[in-house]
Design a protein around this motif. Structure first.
Motif, PDB file in Angstrom:
ATOM      1  N   LEU A 110       0.827  -1.192   0.000  1.00  0.00           N
ATOM      2  CA  LEU A 110       0.000   0.000   0.000  1.00  0.00           C
ATOM      3  C   LEU A 110       0.873   1.259   0.000  1.00  0.00           C
ATOM      4  N   LYS A 111       0.334   2.365  -0.522  1.00  0.00           N
ATOM      5  CA  LYS A 111       1.085   3.625  -0.526  1.00  0.00           C
ATOM      6  C   LYS A 111       1.456   4.061   0.882  1.00  0.00           C
ATOM      7  N   SER A 112       0.557   3.853   1.827  1.00  0.00           N
ATOM      8  CA  SER A 112       0.826   4.230   3.215  1.00  0.00           C
ATOM      9  C   SER A 112       1.961   3.389   3.802  1.00  0.00           C
ATOM     10  N   GLU A 113       2.039   2.115   3.389  1.00  0.00           N
ATOM     11  CA  GLU A 113       3.114   1.241   3.871  1.00  0.00           C
ATOM     12  C   GLU A 113       4.454   1.656   3.280  1.00  0.00           C
ATOM     13  N   ALA A 114       4.443   2.022   1.996  1.00  0.00           N
ATOM     14  CA  ALA A 114       5.672   2.481   1.347  1.00  0.00           C
ATOM     15  C   ALA A 114       6.200   3.740   2.028  1.00  0.00           C
ATOM     16  N   GLN A 115       5.311   4.680   2.303  1.00  0.00           N
ATOM     17  CA  GLN A 115       5.719   5.922   2.952  1.00  0.00           C
ATOM     18  C   GLN A 115       6.191   5.659   4.379  1.00  0.00           C
TER      19      GLN A 115
END
Length: 310
Positions: A110-115
């Motif tokens: 997920l984008k939130s996990e990447a960030q």
């Protein structure tokens, strides 16, 4: 302290077979399950060298728990970012001198996990001396994700060893964010340049002078049983290695990366860096277990390796 990064780790399952046959049952003689992914192989070898090392990346699900438990068993420090998806499994079937691999793609990040990972990474990178990044990117991460990692490393003036391939590597090479070292094999080098690179010195030297590799201090090309060819800034080296009995070649490239990283961490000479990295690759190939080296054989092999400036 050395930091290793594995963005797409796995549980590696190796089956040792008498022979591999299609469309029928194959019964392994032996089975090995290890905490895998290229970066974790690097981590184990660094630990066996006695280096202070910590592993990071992304982990999720039961296989993620298995990987952390396996690292705990051998007292390797780790600090992974948790994800909602399940970490993958990868299978290697070893039959005679051949190997057949089945590699799952892995979870979608997920984008939130990447960030979240990048924020955690920036905190961690300030506490280490060198970073080794290995392997593929999982689904969901942009092709330029390694550029983002390298940008953070450069912000704190940390050297980077990058062992990747395909689009994620080409994205780095065509950006302004350059790692300290890359380690393609000859096939990967050919893919990067869009033409066949032969194993002769002239072809390799011309390839490593391509504009694509500008700004990279070390380019070390694995040539399998024929050793390696390397460029360090403006010097070129041919590495010749002795013949050995190969038991399991899986993880030998990662062991080579461990040697490169360790040598850089200790400011080794060019010759010692190339010898150390190639010795560790050979030692791994002589063992059944992936990402394992028998250091009792290190000194004897080290003396048999020849490094020539060409």
């Amino acid at each position: 302290m050395i930091l290793t990064i594995t963005m797409n780790p796995s549980m590696d399952i190796a089956y040792q077979l008498d022979g591999f046959c299609l469309d029928t049952v194959n019964r392994p003689l032996e089975t090995y399950k290890t905490a895998g992914g290229k970066g974790l192989n690097v981590t184990r070898v660094l630990s066996q060298l006695g280096e202070s090392v910590i592993a990071s990346g992304l982990l999720g699900g039961k296989i993620g728990e298995f990987i952390q438990e396996e690292l705990d068993k051998v007292t390797i420090a780790h600090d992974f970012y948790p994800i909602s998806g399940d970490t993958r499994s990868c299978i290697a079937m070893l039959h005679g001198e051949q190997q057949t691999e089945i590699l799952e793609k892995g979870p979608t990040i997920l984008k939130s996990e990447a960030q979240g990972f990048l924020e955690k990474f920036e905190e961690r990178v300030q506490t280490v001396s060198i970073i080794s990044i290995s392997g593929s990117l999982p689904n969901g991460l942009p092709v330029n994700f390694y550029e983002k990692i390298i940008t953070i490393c450069q912000k704190y003036d940390k050297p980077i060893v990058l062992d990747s391939s395909g689009d994620s590597l080409k994205s780095v090479l065509t950006s302004e964010q350059k790692p300290t070292v890359i380690k393609p094999n000859r096939e990967e080098l050919s893919q990067l340049l869009g033409r066949n690179i032969t194993g002769d010195i002239a072809s390799l030297k011309k390839a490593l002078q391509e504009e694509l590799f500008n700004g990279i201090e070390w380019v070390i090309v694995s040539l399998g049983a024929n050793g390696a060819f390397a460029r360090h800034i403006d010097r070129f080296y041919k590495v010749s290695i002795p013949k050995i009995e190969v038991v399991n070649p899986v993880g030998s490239g990662d062991s080579t990366v461990a040697g490169i990283t360790s040598a850089l961490a200790h400011a080794a000479s060019d010759e010692d860096l190339l010898k150390k990295s190639n010795v560790l690759g050979m030692l791994n190939a002589q063992e059944k277990q992936t990402g394992y080296v028998n250091m009792e054989n290190y000194a004897a092999l080290f003396e048999k390796i020849k490094v020539e400036e060409v």
